[in-house]
Design a protein around this motif. Structure first.
Motif, PDB file in Angstrom:
ATOM      1  N   SER A 260       0.883  -1.316   0.307  1.00 46.22           N
ATOM      2  CA  SER A 260      -0.061   0.018   0.122  1.00 46.22           C
ATOM      3  C   SER A 260       0.887   1.366   0.110  1.00 46.22           C
ATOM      4  CB  SER A 260      -0.940   0.015   1.238  1.00 46.22           C
ATOM      5  OG  SER A 260      -0.183  -0.011   2.388  1.00 46.22           O
ATOM      6  N   ARG A 261       2.165   1.000   0.240  1.00 47.03           N
ATOM      7  CA  ARG A 261       3.076   2.327   0.231  1.00 47.03           C
ATOM      8  C   ARG A 261       3.882   2.395  -0.963  1.00 47.03           C
ATOM      9  NH1 ARG A 261       5.954   1.258   5.939  1.00 47.03           N
ATOM     10  NH2 ARG A 261       4.029   1.742   7.285  1.00 47.03           N
ATOM     11  N   HIS A 262       4.472   3.591  -1.211  1.00 48.02           N
ATOM     12  CA  HIS A 262       5.106   3.641  -2.526  1.00 48.02           C
ATOM     13  C   HIS A 262       6.589   3.464  -2.067  1.00 48.02           C
ATOM     14  CE1 HIS A 262       6.887   5.053  -6.209  1.00 48.02           C
ATOM     15  NE2 HIS A 262       7.590   6.167  -5.642  1.00 48.02           N
ATOM     16  N   ILE A 263       6.918   2.330  -2.612  1.00 48.52           N
ATOM     17  CA  ILE A 263       8.497   1.762  -2.184  1.00 48.52           C
ATOM     18  C   ILE A 263       9.483   2.319  -3.500  1.00 48.52           C
ATOM     19  CG2 ILE A 263      10.025   0.010  -1.725  1.00 48.52           C
ATOM     20  CD1 ILE A 263       7.643  -1.485  -0.303  1.00 48.52           C
ATOM     21  N   PRO A 264      10.137   3.295  -3.094  1.00 44.35           N
ATOM     22  CA  PRO A 264      11.130   3.664  -4.270  1.00 44.35           C
ATOM     23  C   PRO A 264      12.303   2.576  -4.496  1.00 44.35           C
ATOM     24  CG  PRO A 264      11.672   4.780  -2.207  1.00 44.35           C
ATOM     25  CD  PRO A 264      10.593   4.073  -1.903  1.00 44.35           C
ATOM     26  N   PRO A 265      12.807   2.786  -5.556  1.00 43.06           N
ATOM     27  CA  PRO A 265      13.823   1.981  -6.010  1.00 43.06           C
ATOM     28  C   PRO A 265      15.099   2.161  -5.210  1.00 43.06           C
ATOM     29  CG  PRO A 265      13.696   3.154  -7.786  1.00 43.06           C
ATOM     30  CD  PRO A 265      12.561   3.634  -6.887  1.00 43.06           C
TER      31      PRO A 265
ATOM     32  N   GLU B 238       9.349  -7.935  -9.980  1.00 44.98           N
ATOM     33  CA  GLU B 238      10.423  -8.590  -9.835  1.00 44.98           C
ATOM     34  C   GLU B 238      11.026  -7.770  -8.790  1.00 44.98           C
ATOM     35  OE1 GLU B 238      12.606 -11.684  -8.451  1.00 44.98           O
ATOM     36  OE2 GLU B 238      11.044 -11.727  -9.208  1.00 44.98           O
ATOM     37  N   LEU B 239      11.622  -6.545  -9.120  1.00 45.70           N
ATOM     38  CA  LEU B 239      12.627  -5.594  -8.205  1.00 45.70           C
ATOM     39  C   LEU B 239      11.909  -5.171  -7.110  1.00 45.70           C
ATOM     40  CD1 LEU B 239      15.219  -4.253  -8.142  1.00 45.70           C
ATOM     41  CD2 LEU B 239      14.268  -2.171  -9.461  1.00 45.70           C
ATOM     42  N   PHE B 240      10.682  -5.114  -7.186  1.00 42.83           N
ATOM     43  CA  PHE B 240       9.653  -4.736  -6.036  1.00 42.83           C
ATOM     44  C   PHE B 240       9.733  -5.756  -4.911  1.00 42.83           C
ATOM     45  CE2 PHE B 240       5.824  -4.875  -3.653  1.00 42.83           C
ATOM     46  CZ  PHE B 240       5.682  -3.765  -3.001  1.00 42.83           C
ATOM     47  N   ARG B 241       9.627  -6.984  -5.603  1.00 40.46           N
ATOM     48  CA  ARG B 241       9.529  -8.291  -4.594  1.00 40.46           C
ATOM     49  C   ARG B 241      10.909  -8.347  -3.834  1.00 40.46           C
ATOM     50  NH1 ARG B 241      12.187 -12.760  -5.710  1.00 40.46           N
ATOM     51  NH2 ARG B 241      11.932 -14.373  -4.597  1.00 40.46           N
ATOM     52  N   ARG B 242      12.092  -8.132  -4.813  1.00 35.91           N
ATOM     53  CA  ARG B 242      13.304  -8.176  -4.012  1.00 35.91           C
ATOM     54  C   ARG B 242      13.493  -7.161  -3.057  1.00 35.91           C
ATOM     55  NH1 ARG B 242      17.418  -9.573  -9.264  1.00 35.91           N
ATOM     56  NH2 ARG B 242      16.670 -11.646  -9.685  1.00 35.91           N
ATOM     57  N   HIS B 243      13.361  -5.720  -3.502  1.00 34.26           N
ATOM     58  CA  HIS B 243      13.404  -4.798  -2.481  1.00 34.26           C
ATOM     59  C   HIS B 243      12.397  -4.945  -1.264  1.00 34.26           C
ATOM     60  CE1 HIS B 243      14.615  -0.963  -1.255  1.00 34.26           C
ATOM     61  NE2 HIS B 243      13.531  -0.320  -1.533  1.00 34.26           N
ATOM     62  N   LEU B 244      11.392  -5.489  -1.438  1.00 37.53           N
ATOM     63  CA  LEU B 244      10.409  -5.711  -0.176  1.00 37.53           C
ATOM     64  C   LEU B 244      11.245  -6.744   0.809  1.00 37.53           C
ATOM     65  CD1 LEU B 244       6.620  -6.231  -0.078  1.00 37.53           C
ATOM     66  CD2 LEU B 244       7.980  -7.874   1.041  1.00 37.53           C
TER      67      LEU B 244
END
Length: 824
Positions: A410-415, A451-457
């Motif tokens: 629900s948040r905007h997770i920046p790279p 995929e980048l979001f998953r890794r970052h999370l």
């Protein structure tokens, strides 16, 4: 507040020895003691008081607000502490003389070894997993193609399946209830021999027990990793509290004959320390699929897991960066719907003294010795001859992994912003401070692929858990004494002054909501800590004119390394203030360079808080591989602004307003001042409270207090970071010698020898700057910063200077950037 079981133990022997230190001339016969530091009798086991202790271990309210409310009630903190290894008849159902004699046996026999901790058909279920079947088919196809034998697909699949079954037989745990009971009794008796106490908070265990019994969900324990004893501690504590023992992910370096059987019967399963162990250097997809499917099967059967995110024991006293491999399997299992949720439990562990003693051989560059029965036997024999003080284990409040992931989505997770993009313009181009934040805002606006979001999370989750576990770890007496001797009294100090500073530091730690792993009279506790650190300190053979001995840290390289290891246990408590103190030093030097009319000592300079925070943020990012300043859900700016406010409250800094009379601090302030009841704020009433650094806020100017006590505290903060900065500045000097590509292992070894030579010749101001972990961190940081460029040649990593740092002027700018923060 009620004292917990087994804590009211006598300390009269410690008081007697303390009097001998204070009045040495009255000592009738010192020859009976082999060392003046043997101030604590073997029978002294100090209990912990609960007075004024903060309750640590709550989950993150920002990331998991529902979990924050669950499992906790106001009475939890008042349950107090308990010494796990102190057992008497009151802990059993029996009473009488025989019960007192057999209390440990009765206690162990009455523990509940849960039947549901035994897995069912796990090997067959794993081999029938769709992921494993696909991997077997792919490997078989590749083998068949390589052998140029089409038509033999069934035979190849059968061989690969046999290989997969053999992998599983080496991996899986084989839990034995009788062996768990036997090991529980052995550990209780053994730990009583070389630990004074193993303390836990009963309220924390109550939350874990409630979650285990009511939620009916798999649970994952994620502890910090400081010693081989960590594996046994958590299993023993859970067993003693009738909580299902976890399946432990252990490195295959422990898979040696007989020991591997013991570990499996206690719930351990072995995983490779490196996943890419195929002979051709490619990823071993078969092993990866087996590990993934086995972990998924354990979670599906609602087993508990124990995973060490760091992957190996910390050699520095600070947590290693998290490795999220096993955690990613847990997250993927939840995302695929194989399980409905997982409860995550970070665990903090603190030792007065680790059973390994120290890691000096590895810090001196020697290779790690492989585990063996001979090494284990020698280790146990040495342990039985020594005492290692107290241990504290803190179980954090369990939180829902599903809730955490939903919150993050629900948040905007920046790279993530690379270190090179964040700091290179700041170091080389002298880019204005304002652009530092603008660049960060541009990065935040970019969209992140799935995929980048998953890794970052997953990486953020691992960092958050490790930060939480480390923050909940209690501060031990040896941590404080080692820190004071290295960075406040490096030239020596009398006992009374050391005790005074110890008391002030203890109060400072408690005021920051960190807990302590000790209590009692400060003088007694200091004596105990000196006893445990006796090989690292020097005590004068004759008293001074005031009748006190002088204590000083030994200046030998091994002693400095060991003291640094224990001092680092306190590093994370003070790091925001330390970074601000070093950034003030850098800003003062910068301002004096900009204007020739500024005072030479920088004492009366006006420091822009906005400029100071930006400079401190840059230093925080530069030290990413050394320490985590904030959890991922909190910005660095928030933490650093809080640190500035705290230093203002202490009087170390004060606000210099041009429109008002300057607020000067009293010269009679305490060296470790008390906080004012209300925090000072520099935000205007119109500002948004959620703003990290404020949108349209009025900057304010600060001055450093000239009080002798405040200056002493200020310098102490700067000294804490000096060994790290000296290692990085020396590495920046050494970069000049890199004229051609060199294998990374050779470069690291040469850099280590360079730093160690500086220490041995007395050139280094801080001998502990030559530790091998700091050397490896400097190389890693310089690669991420873009100073060193790496490439692969014949499966060997080769380092060379990047094109940006080929000019000597840029290398000099890097050195000046690091030195600007360093107390010379």
């Amino acid at each position: 507040m009620e004292l917990s079981d087994g804590l009211l133990l006598q300390v009269s022997n410690g008081e007697q020895w303390c009097n001998r230190w204070k009045h040495p001339n009255e000592d009738v016969d010192r020859s009976t003691s082999p060392s003046v530091l043997r101030s604590v009798a073997r029978t002294w086991k100090e209990g912990l008081l609960n007075r004024k202790r903060p309750f640590v271990g709550r989950c993150c309210h920002s990331c998991t607000p529902q979990s924050w409310e669950q499992l906790f009630n106001p009475s939890i903190p008042s349950l107090g502490l308990r010494n796990v290894i102190y057992i008497n008849e009151t802990h059993t159902r029996q009473r009488g003389w025989l019960a007192r004699r057999l209390s440990y046996v009765l206690f162990v026999m009455e523990r509940d070894v849960h039947k549901d901790m035994f897995t069912r058909n796990v090997v067959d279920n794993v081999l029938n997993n769709s992921r494993v079947e696909a991997a077997i088919l792919k490997v078989a196809t590749d083998v068949e193609a390589a052998a140029s034998q089409p038509g033999h697909e069934h035979k190849a699949v059968s061989k690969v399946k046999q290989k997969a079954r053999a992998f599983l037989q080496e991996m899986v745990a084989n839990v034995s209830p009788a062996f768990i009971r036997l090991t529980g009794w052995v550990l209780l008796r053994l730990f009583n021999g070389f630990f004074w106490s193993i303390q836990i908070h009963k309220g924390q265990l109550e939350m874990v027990k409630k979650a285990a019994s009511e939620r009916k969900l798999p649970m994952v324990f994620l502890p910090v990793h400081k010693s081989h004893i960590d594996y046994l501690l958590i299993t023993l504590i859970l067993f003693c509290h009738n909580i299902k023992a976890p399946h432990i992910a252990a490195g295959n370096n422990l898979s040696i004959p007989i020991l591997s059987t013991v570990i499996r019967k206690l719930g351990g399963f072995f995983i490779r320390r490196r996943m890419d162990e195929a002979r051709d250097g490619r990823k071993d997809i078969l092993y990866r699929s087996l590990l993934h499917a086995y972990t998924e099967e354990l979670l599906r059967q609602q087993q508990f897991l124990e995973v060490f995110l760091e992957g190996t024991r910390s050699r520095s006293g600070k947590p290693f960066p998290a490795r999220a491999g096993m955690l990613s399997i847990v997250v993927d299992t939840l995302c695929t719907g194989a399980i409905r949720d997982v409860l995550v439990v970070p665990v903090g562990i603190s030792y007065d003294r680790i059973i390994e003693g120290n890691y000096n051989s590895e810090q001196l560059g020697k290779p790690k010795k492989n585990e063996s029965w001979w090494g284990i036997a020698c280790g146990v024999f040495m342990m039985l001859r020594k005492n290692y003080g107290c241990v504290r284990v803190d179980f954090n409040q369990p939180f829902s992994l599903k809730e955490y992931m939903d919150t993050q989505r629900s948040r905007h997770i920046p790279p993530p912003v690379s270190l090179e993009n964040a700091l290179m313009p700041h170091i080389i181009s002298a880019q204005p401070d304002g652009q530092f934040e603008e660049q960060e805002e541009e990065e935040m606006d970019r969209e992140v692929p799935d995929e980048l979001f998953r890794r970052h999370l997953i990486n953020n989750l691992a960092k958050h858990v490790l930060f939480t576990a480390n923050k909940s770890s209690a501060i031990m007496s040896t941590h404080i004494v080692a820190c004071l001797l290295l960075y406040r009294h490096r030239q020596g100090v009398v006992l009374s002054k050391l005790v005074e500073d110890f008391f002030n530091m203890k109060e400072e730690i408690l005021s920051r909501d960190f807990d302590l792993g000790f209590s009692g009279n400060s003088e007694d506790v200091v004596m105990r800590a000196l006893h445990l650190l006796e090989k690292c300190v020097n005590v004068t053979s004759s008293p001074n004119r005031n009748g006190e001995f002088t204590i000083a840290p030994s200046q030998t390289v091994p002693a400095l390394f060991e003291l640094n290891f224990y001092s680092n246990g306190l590093f994370h408590v003070l790091i925001p203030d330390v970074i601000i103190a070093c950034s003030i030093l850098s800003l003062q030097r910068e301002l004096m360079t900009e204007s020739a009319h500024q005072p030479k000592d920088g004492s009366s300079l006006l420091l822009s808080q906005e400029r100071l925070i930006h400079k401190a943020a840059g230093l925080s990012q530069f030290l990413t591989n050394e320490v985590a300043v904030a959890p991922p859900c909190q910005t660095i700016y928030q933490v650093l602004n809080d640190a500035v406010s705290r230093l203002i409250q202490y009087g170390v800094l004060y606000v210099a307003d041009e429109d008002q009379e300057e607020l000067s601090s009293s010269p009679t302030e305490e060296p470790w001042p008390k906080k004012f009841p209300e925090p000072l704020s520099w935000r205007s009433d119109e500002e948004d409270e959620d703003s990290d650094f404020g949108e349209e806020q009025r900057d304010r100017y600060l001055k450093v207090s000239l009080s002798a006590e405040h200056q002493e505290f200020f310098i102490f903060l700067q000294r804490l970071l000096s060994p790290v900065l000296e290692a990085y500045s020396s590495a920046a000097v050494f970069v000049h010698s890199l004229s051609q590509p060199v294998p990374e292992s050779d470069y690291t070894l040469r850099l280590f020898r360079y730093l160690l030579t500086r220490t041995e010749r007395g050139v280094a101001a801080y001998g502990e700057s030559a530790t091998h972990y700091l050397v490896k961190n400097t190389v890693k940081t310089f690669k991420e910063l873009g100073v060193l460029k790496e490439r692969r040649e014949n499966r060997v990593t080769v380092l060379e200077l990047s094109s940006t740092f080929q000019p000597q002027a840029n290398r000099n700018k890097l050195l000046q950037y690091i030195l600007s923060f360093t107390l010379l």
